[in-house]
Design a protein around this motif. Sequence first.
Motif, PDB file in Angstrom:
ATOM      1  N   ASP A  97     -23.296   4.769  -2.192  1.00  0.00           N
ATOM      2  CA  ASP A  97     -23.008   4.821  -3.619  1.00  0.00           C
ATOM      3  C   ASP A  97     -21.948   3.779  -3.932  1.00  0.00           C
ATOM      4  OD1 ASP A  97     -22.835   5.433  -6.275  1.00  0.00           O
ATOM      5  OD2 ASP A  97     -21.737   7.307  -5.996  1.00  0.00           O
ATOM      6  N   LEU A  98     -22.401   2.582  -4.271  1.00  0.00           N
ATOM      7  CA  LEU A  98     -21.487   1.493  -4.606  1.00  0.00           C
ATOM      8  C   LEU A  98     -21.999   0.833  -5.872  1.00  0.00           C
ATOM      9  CD1 LEU A  98     -19.107  -0.440  -3.906  1.00  0.00           C
ATOM     10  CD2 LEU A  98     -20.784  -1.847  -2.714  1.00  0.00           C
ATOM     11  N   THR A  99     -21.167   0.809  -6.902  1.00  0.00           N
ATOM     12  CA  THR A  99     -21.510   0.134  -8.146  1.00  0.00           C
ATOM     13  C   THR A  99     -20.474  -0.953  -8.398  1.00  0.00           C
ATOM     14  OG1 THR A  99     -22.455   2.170  -9.032  1.00  0.00           O
ATOM     15  CG2 THR A  99     -21.949   0.447 -10.617  1.00  0.00           C
ATOM     16  N   THR A 159     -30.184  -0.913  -7.849  1.00  0.00           N
ATOM     17  CA  THR A 159     -30.624  -1.297  -9.184  1.00  0.00           C
ATOM     18  C   THR A 159     -29.750  -2.456  -9.637  1.00  0.00           C
ATOM     19  OG1 THR A 159     -29.152   0.266 -10.305  1.00  0.00           O
ATOM     20  CG2 THR A 159     -31.396   1.035  -9.839  1.00  0.00           C
ATOM     21  N   VAL A 160     -30.353  -3.360 -10.400  1.00  0.00           N
ATOM     22  CA  VAL A 160     -29.635  -4.479 -11.002  1.00  0.00           C
ATOM     23  C   VAL A 160     -29.834  -4.345 -12.503  1.00  0.00           C
ATOM     24  CG1 VAL A 160     -29.424  -6.985 -11.169  1.00  0.00           C
ATOM     25  CG2 VAL A 160     -30.026  -5.930  -8.969  1.00  0.00           C
ATOM     26  N   ASP A 183     -29.003 -15.480 -16.444  1.00  0.00           N
ATOM     27  CA  ASP A 183     -29.069 -16.752 -15.744  1.00  0.00           C
ATOM     28  C   ASP A 183     -27.838 -16.888 -14.856  1.00  0.00           C
ATOM     29  OD1 ASP A 183     -30.011 -19.236 -14.951  1.00  0.00           O
ATOM     30  OD2 ASP A 183     -30.438 -19.885 -16.996  1.00  0.00           O
ATOM     31  N   LEU A 184     -27.763 -17.964 -14.107  1.00  0.00           N
ATOM     32  CA  LEU A 184     -26.597 -18.219 -13.267  1.00  0.00           C
ATOM     33  C   LEU A 184     -25.334 -18.144 -14.120  1.00  0.00           C
ATOM     34  CD1 LEU A 184     -27.890 -21.179 -11.082  1.00  0.00           C
ATOM     35  CD2 LEU A 184     -27.370 -18.883 -10.298  1.00  0.00           C
ATOM     36  N   GLY A 185     -24.327 -17.460 -13.596  1.00  0.00           N
ATOM     37  CA  GLY A 185     -23.064 -17.317 -14.314  1.00  0.00           C
ATOM     38  C   GLY A 185     -22.972 -16.044 -15.140  1.00  0.00           C
ATOM     39  N   ASP A 186     -24.120 -15.414 -15.449  1.00  0.00           N
ATOM     40  CA  ASP A 186     -24.107 -14.162 -16.219  1.00  0.00           C
ATOM     41  C   ASP A 186     -23.770 -12.991 -15.298  1.00  0.00           C
ATOM     42  OD1 ASP A 186     -24.881 -15.524 -18.508  1.00  0.00           O
ATOM     43  OD2 ASP A 186     -27.007 -15.056 -18.259  1.00  0.00           O
ATOM     44  N   ASP A 187     -23.048 -12.005 -15.843  1.00  0.00           N
ATOM     45  CA  ASP A 187     -22.712 -10.814 -15.077  1.00  0.00           C
ATOM     46  C   ASP A 187     -23.885  -9.841 -15.034  1.00  0.00           C
ATOM     47  OD1 ASP A 187     -20.152 -11.592 -14.453  1.00  0.00           O
ATOM     48  OD2 ASP A 187     -19.176 -10.349 -15.965  1.00  0.00           O
ATOM     49  N   VAL A 188     -24.055  -9.184 -13.884  1.00  0.00           N
ATOM     50  CA  VAL A 188     -25.006  -8.079 -13.747  1.00  0.00           C
ATOM     51  C   VAL A 188     -24.265  -6.914 -13.095  1.00  0.00           C
ATOM     52  CG1 VAL A 188     -27.135  -9.430 -13.615  1.00  0.00           C
ATOM     53  CG2 VAL A 188     -25.852  -8.974 -11.520  1.00  0.00           C
ATOM     54  N   THR A 189     -24.732  -5.696 -13.379  1.00  0.00           N
ATOM     55  CA  THR A 189     -24.172  -4.518 -12.732  1.00  0.00           C
ATOM     56  C   THR A 189     -25.145  -4.056 -11.666  1.00  0.00           C
ATOM     57  OG1 THR A 189     -22.943  -3.901 -14.706  1.00  0.00           O
ATOM     58  CG2 THR A 189     -23.347  -2.155 -13.087  1.00  0.00           C
ATOM     59  N   VAL A 190     -24.650  -3.964 -10.448  1.00  0.00           N
ATOM     60  CA  VAL A 190     -25.462  -3.601  -9.295  1.00  0.00           C
ATOM     61  C   VAL A 190     -25.030  -2.226  -8.806  1.00  0.00           C
ATOM     62  CG1 VAL A 190     -26.084  -4.237  -6.911  1.00  0.00           C
ATOM     63  CG2 VAL A 190     -25.705  -6.022  -8.628  1.00  0.00           C
ATOM     64  N   HIS A 191     -25.996  -1.374  -8.509  1.00  0.00           N
ATOM     65  CA  HIS A 191     -25.716  -0.055  -7.931  1.00  0.00           C
ATOM     66  C   HIS A 191     -26.524   0.067  -6.653  1.00  0.00           C
ATOM     67  CE1 HIS A 191     -25.859   4.629  -8.234  1.00  0.00           C
ATOM     68  NE2 HIS A 191     -25.055   4.208  -7.289  1.00  0.00           N
ATOM     69  N   LEU A 192     -25.834   0.052  -5.503  1.00  0.00           N
ATOM     70  CA  LEU A 192     -26.484   0.250  -4.216  1.00  0.00           C
ATOM     71  C   LEU A 192     -26.596   1.755  -3.990  1.00  0.00           C
ATOM     72  CD1 LEU A 192     -24.568  -2.326  -1.968  1.00  0.00           C
ATOM     73  CD2 LEU A 192     -26.650  -2.686  -3.293  1.00  0.00           C
TER      74      LEU A 192
END
Length: 95
Positions: A9-11, A48-49, A81-90
């Motif tokens: 559980d890592l976000t 999830t991205v 695109d490159l440089g944009d933030d995304v939220t990742v949840h492993l």
Amino acid sequence: MSTSPGPVDLTFTAPIGVTVKDDLWSCVEVPGSAELFGTGKAVKVVATVDGEPVTAGLMPTGSGGHMLSISAKLRKKLGKDLGDDVTVHLTERLT
């Protein structure tokens, strides 16, 4: 530390773009991954991205950590695109 397959559980939120050997790759760096997984080698995960499900291998960055590739198809779907933030949840370690 999780050295075997199982739930994780890592976000985190990170920009798309990791510099590897002077090239900018469309990946996000996973913070604290070497400590989390107990290895610097590739690790297969479920994540999830920005809410989109992904099953992928985390690749070693070469500096001890890991990075998750964000494919062109996924970037297009997310409108990122490159440089944009995304939220990742492993959520799970598969290997």
